[in-house]
Design an enzyme around this catalytic site. Structure first.
Site, PDB file in Angstrom:
ATOM      1  N   LYS A 130      42.557  21.731  26.167  1.00  0.00           N
ATOM      2  CA  LYS A 130      41.492  21.024  25.438  1.00  0.00           C
ATOM      3  C   LYS A 130      40.506  20.376  26.418  1.00  0.00           C
ATOM      4  O   LYS A 130      39.294  20.329  26.173  1.00  0.00           O
ATOM      5  CB  LYS A 130      42.115  19.979  24.513  1.00  0.00           C
ATOM      6  CG  LYS A 130      41.129  19.114  23.757  1.00  0.00           C
ATOM      7  CD  LYS A 130      40.418  19.820  22.616  1.00  0.00           C
ATOM      8  CE  LYS A 130      39.346  18.928  22.017  1.00  0.00           C
ATOM      9  NZ  LYS A 130      38.870  19.295  20.726  1.00  0.00           N
ATOM     10  N   LYS A 156      35.063   9.779  25.560  1.00  0.00           N
ATOM     11  CA  LYS A 156      36.506   9.620  25.854  1.00  0.00           C
ATOM     12  C   LYS A 156      37.067  10.912  26.447  1.00  0.00           C
ATOM     13  O   LYS A 156      37.781  10.895  27.452  1.00  0.00           O
ATOM     14  CB  LYS A 156      37.211   9.229  24.545  1.00  0.00           C
ATOM     15  CG  LYS A 156      38.711   9.156  24.544  1.00  0.00           C
ATOM     16  CD  LYS A 156      39.404  10.313  23.869  1.00  0.00           C
ATOM     17  CE  LYS A 156      38.953  10.653  22.474  1.00  0.00           C
ATOM     18  NZ  LYS A 156      39.579  11.844  21.929  1.00  0.00           N
TER      19      LYS A 156
HETATM   20  P1  NAP Z   1      37.299   9.632  13.303  1.00  0.00           P
HETATM   21  O1  NAP Z   1      36.605  10.221  12.141  1.00  0.00           O
HETATM   22  O2  NAP Z   1      36.678   8.488  14.015  1.00  0.00           O
HETATM   23  O3  NAP Z   1      38.784   9.197  12.820  1.00  0.00           O
HETATM   24  C1  NAP Z   1      39.637   8.524  13.691  1.00  0.00           C
HETATM   25  C2  NAP Z   1      40.935   8.233  12.954  1.00  0.00           C
HETATM   26  O4  NAP Z   1      41.829   7.556  13.848  1.00  0.00           O
HETATM   27  C3  NAP Z   1      40.739   7.286  11.748  1.00  0.00           C
HETATM   28  O5  NAP Z   1      41.633   7.680  10.738  1.00  0.00           O
HETATM   29  C4  NAP Z   1      41.128   5.937  12.343  1.00  0.00           C
HETATM   30  O6  NAP Z   1      41.549   4.994  11.375  1.00  0.00           O
HETATM   31  C5  NAP Z   1      42.288   6.354  13.224  1.00  0.00           C
HETATM   32  N1  NAP Z   1      42.617   5.365  14.248  1.00  0.00           N
HETATM   33  C6  NAP Z   1      41.841   4.955  15.289  1.00  0.00           C
HETATM   34  N2  NAP Z   1      42.494   4.038  16.025  1.00  0.00           N
HETATM   35  C7  NAP Z   1      43.700   3.867  15.442  1.00  0.00           C
HETATM   36  C8  NAP Z   1      44.833   3.040  15.739  1.00  0.00           C
HETATM   37  N3  NAP Z   1      44.851   2.203  16.792  1.00  0.00           N
HETATM   38  N4  NAP Z   1      45.916   3.131  14.925  1.00  0.00           N
HETATM   39  C9  NAP Z   1      45.910   3.960  13.872  1.00  0.00           C
HETATM   40  N5  NAP Z   1      44.875   4.755  13.524  1.00  0.00           N
HETATM   41  C10 NAP Z   1      43.785   4.704  14.312  1.00  0.00           C
HETATM   42  O7  NAP Z   1      37.611  10.717  14.428  1.00  0.00           O
HETATM   43  P2  NAP Z   1      37.821  12.304  14.272  1.00  0.00           P
HETATM   44  O8  NAP Z   1      36.520  12.969  14.503  1.00  0.00           O
HETATM   45  O9  NAP Z   1      38.634  12.586  13.076  1.00  0.00           O
HETATM   46  O10 NAP Z   1      38.679  12.577  15.604  1.00  0.00           O
HETATM   47  C11 NAP Z   1      40.091  12.322  15.649  1.00  0.00           C
HETATM   48  C12 NAP Z   1      40.644  12.980  16.922  1.00  0.00           C
HETATM   49  O11 NAP Z   1      40.374  14.391  16.887  1.00  0.00           O
HETATM   50  C13 NAP Z   1      40.016  12.454  18.221  1.00  0.00           C
HETATM   51  O12 NAP Z   1      40.979  12.427  19.245  1.00  0.00           O
HETATM   52  C14 NAP Z   1      38.931  13.493  18.517  1.00  0.00           C
HETATM   53  O13 NAP Z   1      38.603  13.521  19.898  1.00  0.00           O
HETATM   54  C15 NAP Z   1      39.611  14.759  18.037  1.00  0.00           C
HETATM   55  N6  NAP Z   1      38.692  15.858  17.628  1.00  0.00           N
HETATM   56  C16 NAP Z   1      37.556  15.614  16.888  1.00  0.00           C
HETATM   57  C17 NAP Z   1      36.732  16.680  16.514  1.00  0.00           C
HETATM   58  C18 NAP Z   1      35.470  16.494  15.686  1.00  0.00           C
HETATM   59  O14 NAP Z   1      34.649  17.434  15.640  1.00  0.00           O
HETATM   60  N7  NAP Z   1      35.255  15.379  15.030  1.00  0.00           N
HETATM   61  C19 NAP Z   1      37.084  17.982  16.887  1.00  0.00           C
HETATM   62  C20 NAP Z   1      38.263  18.188  17.606  1.00  0.00           C
HETATM   63  C21 NAP Z   1      39.064  17.113  17.968  1.00  0.00           C
HETATM   64  P3  NAP Z   1      40.453   4.095  10.580  1.00  0.00           P
HETATM   65  O15 NAP Z   1      40.062   4.896   9.375  1.00  0.00           O
HETATM   66  O16 NAP Z   1      41.194   2.856  10.241  1.00  0.00           O
HETATM   67  O17 NAP Z   1      39.302   3.840  11.523  1.00  0.00           O
END
Ligand code: NAP
Length: 294
Positions: free
Chosen positions: A174, A242
């Site tokens: 990744k 990040k």
């Molecule tokens: P996001 O929409 O910001 O969602 C983040 C999630 O993590 C939310 O459910 C948040 O809860 C939770 N969270 C954050 N800190 C936490 C903690 N300390 N304890 C428990 N839950 C926590 O992000 P996302 O885009 O879904 O990305 C999630 C992961 O997938 C990341 O590592 C990102 O790099 C990876 N990713 C993202 C994409 C993309 O296109 N978006 C693609 C591939 C991989 P709350 O609802 O309470 O904030």
């Protein structure tokens, strides 16, 4: 979990990626429970999908034999796993789809192995669109038997599953992926900022670029919206920053230089310092236009 046992999956982290993954797991009949730090998200999705919104991570762990995590960063994942641990049973598997440092994956795998719980690092690529369509590309790290046991879970969220090697190799892959994602975003944002100054017709521009060697996922999925100044769905700049810092750490450990990654890190830092916390990294075009001070 016995080798033939029914998979009861709990999803932890119902953000832009985890929410659609949970929906696809529900469609496949594999979803047992959901949990989210902001409780309302879990309650709403639980009601929509007809599954339990677990009041705590411990309770989710007690109800499930596979836990799929999708949270923001390393420290969040560590916190979540610590809270799951007391109720996980021998034979259960934690499969993490977040993007974290390979070292974090290896440390957590050891911690879980000490109580007989498996761990697969399964970071994904394909964006929010891929998550919604259940068509992500999964880069899996872990032992083959565990990956086989949870294969139906991975199949429900993806179009492609590639076993890259032992725990941590999914996250190493990744990191490589994110060098390309970051670099392509730099190139496309710079190119489209230039096209605006040249007054080129945007629709025709995107068609001709997409049909040739300049075509890419980012251009295809974000080109039109960024030219319309819409950055409202996708991958947050703070998350790519990040990821690029994970890449920087790996490069430092290996004593190699990645100047493009350094340049992208500076760009996202400037963007975020300027308060431009868009929902998508295509907001970078504003910096390339010169509309955000650098
Ligand atoms: P996001 O929409 O910001 O969602 C983040 C999630 O993590 C939310 O459910 C948040 O809860 C939770 N969270 C954050 N800190 C936490 C903690 N300390 N304890 C428990 N839950 C926590 O992000 P996302 O885009 O879904 O990305 C999630 C992961 O997938 C990341 O590592 C990102 O790099 C990876 N990713 C993202 C994409 C993309 O296109 N978006 C693609 C591939 C991989 P709350 O609802 O309470 O904030």
């Amino acid at each position: 979990m016995s080798a033939s046992g029914k998979l009861r999956t709990g999803v932890v982290g119902l953000g832009a990626m985890g929410g659609p993954m949970a929906r696809n797991l529900a469609s496949a009949g594999l979803l047992q429970a959901v949990w989210n730090r902001t409780t309302s998200r879990a309650t709403e999705l639980g009601t929509e999908l007809g599954v339990t919104a677990a009041p705590s991570l411990e309770q989710l762990a007690g109800a499930c034999n596979v836990v799929l995590t999708c949270v923001s960063a390393d420290e969040d994942l560590v916190e979540v796993v610590e809270q799951l641990l007391p109720r996980l049973n021998q034979g259960d598997v934690v499969v993490d789809t977040s993007t974290v440092n390979p070292l974090t994956a290896r440390v957590l795998a050891e911690r879980l192995a000490a109580v007989g719980v498996g761990f697969v690092d399964a970071p994904v690529s394909g964006g929010v669109e891929g998550a919604k369509r259940g068509a992500l590309s999964v880069m899996a790290g872990g032992n083959s038997a565990e990956i086989e046991r949870i294969r139906p879970v991975l199949e429900a969220i993806s179009a492609n599953i590639t076993h890259m090697g032992p725990v941590g190799s999914g996250q190493a892959t990744k990191a490589v992926n994110q060098v390309i994602v970051g670099g392509v975003a730099e190139a496309v944002c710079e190119a489209l900022a230039l096209s605006e100054k040249l007054n080129l017709p945007s629709e025709r521009l995107l068609t001709v670029l997409g049909a040739g060697a300049a075509g890419s996922w980012f251009l295809e999925h974000r080109g039109a919206t960024m030219l319309e100044n819409r950055f409202d769905t996708g991958f947050k700049p703070a998350l790519l920053l990040k990821d690029l810092k994970i890449v920087r750490q790996l490069a430092q450990d290996l004593d190699i230089k990645l100047p493009m990654v350094e340049s992208a890190i500076r760009d996202y830092e400037v963007l975020l310092e300027g308060g431009n916390d868009d929902k998508d990294i295509s907001g970078l075009i504003r910096l390339k236009r010169g509309s955000v001070a650098g």
